[in-house]
Design an enzyme around this catalytic site. Structure first.
Site, PDB file in Angstrom:
ATOM      1  CB  CYS A 128      54.098  89.906  16.664  1.00  0.00           C
ATOM      2  SG  CYS A 128      53.887  88.125  16.242  1.00  0.00           S
ATOM      3  CG  HIS A 262      57.039  91.883  15.117  1.00  0.00           C
ATOM      4  ND1 HIS A 262      57.605  91.016  15.891  1.00  0.00           N
ATOM      5  CD2 HIS A 262      56.158  90.970  14.472  1.00  0.00           C
ATOM      6  CE1 HIS A 262      57.311  89.597  15.630  1.00  0.00           C
ATOM      7  NE2 HIS A 262      56.477  89.821  14.655  1.00  0.00           N
ATOM      8  CG  ASN A 292      57.714  86.201  14.166  1.00  0.00           C
ATOM      9  OD1 ASN A 292      57.697  86.788  15.389  1.00  0.00           O
ATOM     10  ND2 ASN A 292      56.478  86.332  13.511  1.00  0.00           N
TER      11      ASN A 292
HETATM   12  O1  UT7 Z   1      54.509  87.970  13.415  1.00  0.00           O
HETATM   13  C1  UT7 Z   1      53.178  87.839  12.830  1.00  0.00           C
HETATM   14  C2  UT7 Z   1      53.117  88.426  11.564  1.00  0.00           C
HETATM   15  N1  UT7 Z   1      53.434  87.384  10.693  1.00  0.00           N
HETATM   16  C3  UT7 Z   1      54.010  87.820   9.513  1.00  0.00           C
HETATM   17  O2  UT7 Z   1      54.488  88.947   9.402  1.00  0.00           O
HETATM   18  C4  UT7 Z   1      54.035  86.842   8.324  1.00  0.00           C
HETATM   19  C5  UT7 Z   1      53.501  87.401   7.314  1.00  0.00           C
HETATM   20  N2  UT7 Z   1      53.920  86.665   5.887  1.00  0.00           N
HETATM   21  C6  UT7 Z   1      54.962  86.450   5.337  1.00  0.00           C
HETATM   22  O3  UT7 Z   1      56.146  86.566   6.029  1.00  0.00           O
HETATM   23  C7  UT7 Z   1      55.005  85.643   4.191  1.00  0.00           C
HETATM   24  O4  UT7 Z   1      53.613  85.462   3.639  1.00  0.00           O
HETATM   25  C8  UT7 Z   1      55.622  84.193   4.100  1.00  0.00           C
HETATM   26  C9  UT7 Z   1      56.920  84.392   4.632  1.00  0.00           C
HETATM   27  C10 UT7 Z   1      54.774  83.463   5.324  1.00  0.00           C
HETATM   28  C11 UT7 Z   1      55.205  83.706   2.739  1.00  0.00           C
HETATM   29  O5  UT7 Z   1      55.881  84.237   1.855  1.00  0.00           O
HETATM   30  P1  UT7 Z   1      55.001  84.476   0.542  1.00  0.00           P
HETATM   31  O6  UT7 Z   1      55.878  85.112  -0.490  1.00  0.00           O
HETATM   32  O7  UT7 Z   1      53.692  85.078   0.799  1.00  0.00           O
HETATM   33  O8  UT7 Z   1      54.907  82.845  -0.313  1.00  0.00           O
HETATM   34  P2  UT7 Z   1      53.429  82.207  -0.158  1.00  0.00           P
HETATM   35  O9  UT7 Z   1      52.758  82.182   0.807  1.00  0.00           O
HETATM   36  O10 UT7 Z   1      52.686  83.067  -1.440  1.00  0.00           O
HETATM   37  O11 UT7 Z   1      54.069  80.803  -0.880  1.00  0.00           O
HETATM   38  C12 UT7 Z   1      54.666  80.446  -1.972  1.00  0.00           C
HETATM   39  C13 UT7 Z   1      55.046  79.460  -2.347  1.00  0.00           C
HETATM   40  C14 UT7 Z   1      53.919  78.075  -2.246  1.00  0.00           C
HETATM   41  O12 UT7 Z   1      54.160  77.218  -3.301  1.00  0.00           O
HETATM   42  P3  UT7 Z   1      53.228  77.447  -4.457  1.00  0.00           P
HETATM   43  O13 UT7 Z   1      51.918  77.515  -4.186  1.00  0.00           O
HETATM   44  O14 UT7 Z   1      53.562  78.806  -5.214  1.00  0.00           O
HETATM   45  O15 UT7 Z   1      53.545  76.122  -5.242  1.00  0.00           O
HETATM   46  C15 UT7 Z   1      54.047  77.401  -0.892  1.00  0.00           C
HETATM   47  O16 UT7 Z   1      53.775  76.239  -0.874  1.00  0.00           O
HETATM   48  O17 UT7 Z   1      56.079  78.758  -1.333  1.00  0.00           O
HETATM   49  C16 UT7 Z   1      55.691  77.268  -0.691  1.00  0.00           C
HETATM   50  N3  UT7 Z   1      56.221  77.445   0.342  1.00  0.00           N
HETATM   51  C17 UT7 Z   1      57.565  77.030   0.805  1.00  0.00           C
HETATM   52  N4  UT7 Z   1      58.359  76.503   0.154  1.00  0.00           N
HETATM   53  C18 UT7 Z   1      59.645  76.104   0.697  1.00  0.00           C
HETATM   54  C19 UT7 Z   1      55.386  77.814   1.762  1.00  0.00           C
HETATM   55  N5  UT7 Z   1      56.625  77.530   2.825  1.00  0.00           N
HETATM   56  C20 UT7 Z   1      57.712  77.031   2.122  1.00  0.00           C
HETATM   57  C21 UT7 Z   1      58.812  76.615   2.756  1.00  0.00           C
HETATM   58  N6  UT7 Z   1      59.877  76.153   2.103  1.00  0.00           N
HETATM   59  N7  UT7 Z   1      59.041  76.648   3.999  1.00  0.00           N
END
Ligand code: UT7
Length: 335
Positions: A128, A262, A292
């Site tokens: 990225c 980004h 992204n």
């Molecule tokens: O370009 C390279 C750099 N990459 C990035 O910048 C990505 C960086 N990370 C992020 O943007 C965020 O961490 C995410 C958007 C990937 C995730 O957001 P988060 O607030 O960190 O969520 P999380 O991973 O803590 O997940 C929260 C909940 C989980 O459920 P439980 O364990 O709380 O029951 C996941 O299973 O959300 C659930 N979940 C989803 N729910 C609905 C994960 N993906 C999804 C989804 N739809 N697509």
């Protein structure tokens, strides 16, 4: 202009040259996939995706829209914007992690498709952060007199690299390409790349990587990410390169006109801007429309903001990105 020069006379002139943006372009696949459409295929929702990331839709490439095809279209549009032709370009760099093939470099395919027959063309892989690394690399060629005009492309088809069974990653990415033309001009004009700052730390490999490759599995593999850890690192660490780029140029966030980061996640972007003291209304946001797009996200956003009249000649623009590796970087540009 047929070959890269190492003429000492050119090197002596180096301190007086700057890399000035003279054109931008972009290309997006026709097919748009909304969050609602994804929610029909997997256990996710528009509400979750918008709340966590700011993404509302992404473009997904058709079979014949390869990385080089998207990159070539973006590059042609940047050349047209600059009023230049193939004969004017002596360096092509394509930032990509989704090349059409393991080799040859996608940059050489773009070079050939555009009819550029002089100079060098190569790919640059910093995921990225690839576009910031490519701008920094091109700047070294241009300010040392080794090249006169560089076409810098960020082109990706991450829809082919994600695991469509993994809802935690596949909803985040999209396809597209953006490009700029950088030209070596006299530094006295005050325009151009003012400072750059790059970092990498390979100890974070497991946080964001692809579980395959030609030298390991012999397959392409799929993207794997510990989203929460990447999020924390992005907000906690990546601002060091922004601070460094400002310091090198003797400027501060107050001087900035546009912050073009980004586009991975709206929350990361806003938290980074807040930390640095960059006003929210100076942020160019396209993550809602594009998702992204990895190395393509910054040149896509630059093209949007320039064509809609936000970025104007003389404006101070900061680009910044972090990606797999981790690798991260920033560049301060007087447009
Ligand atoms: O370009 C390279 C750099 N990459 C990035 O910048 C990505 C960086 N990370 C992020 O943007 C965020 O961490 C995410 C958007 C990937 C995730 O957001 P988060 O607030 O960190 O969520 P999380 O991973 O803590 O997940 C929260 C909940 C989980 O459920 P439980 O364990 O709380 O029951 C996941 O299973 O959300 C659930 N979940 C989803 N729910 C609905 C994960 N993906 C999804 C989804 N739809 N697509």
């Amino acid at each position: 202009m047929a070959t890269l020069r190492t003429d000492p006379e050119q090197s002596r002139r180096a301190p007086n040259l700057r890399s000035v943006v003279v054109g931008t372009g972009s290309s997006l696949p026709e097919r748009v996939v909304t969050n609602a459409a994804l929610a029909e295929q997997m256990d996710t929702s528009d509400e979750w995706i918008v709340q966590r990331t700011g993404i509302r839709q992404r473009h997904i490439a058709a079979a014949d829209e390869t990385t080089s095809v998207l990159g070539m279209r973006a590059a042609q549009s940047a050349l047209d914007d600059a009023g230049l032709t193939a004969d004017d370009i002596d360096l092509v760099i394509c930032a990509t992690s989704t090349p059409d093939h393991t080799f040859p470099a996608t940059a050489t395919q773009i070079q050939a498709a555009l009819g550029i027959h002089q100079g060098a063309a190569f790919d640059l892989q910093a995921v990225c952060a690839g576009f910031v690394f490519a701008v920094t690399t091109a700047d070294k060629f241009l300010t040392t007199g080794a090249a006169r005009r560089a076409l810098i492309v960020g082109a990706e088809t991450f829809s082919r690299l994600v695991d469509w069974e993994d809802r935690t990653t596949c909803v985040l990415f999209g396809d597209g390409a953006g490009a700029i033309v950088l030209e070596a001009q006299a530094a006295e004009e005050g325009r151009g790349v003012l400072s750059t700052s790059l970092r990498s730390d390979g100890r974070h490999r497991e946080k964001l990587y692809v579980d395959g490759g030609p030298g390991s599995t012999g397959t392409t593999g799929h993207l794997r990410m510990e989203g929460r850890d990447v999020f924390r690192f992005a907000v906690g660490q990546v601002t060091d390169v922004i601070v460094d780029a400002f310091a090198q140029a003797g400027m501060t966030a107050e001087d900035l006109d546009w912050f073009v980061p980004h586009q991975a996640n709206r929350r990361i972007i806003e938290a980074s801007a807040d930390k640095i003291g960059i006003a929210r209304d100076k942020i160019v946001l396209t993550v809602d429309r594009h998702g992204n797009t990895s190395a393509a996200s910054i040149p896509l956003a630059l093209d949007v903001a320039r064509r809609d009249g936000r970025i104007k000649p003389g404006d101070l623009v900061m680009i910044e990105a972090i990606g797999g590796g981790f690798s991260w970087g920033a560049a301060l540009i007087r447009w």
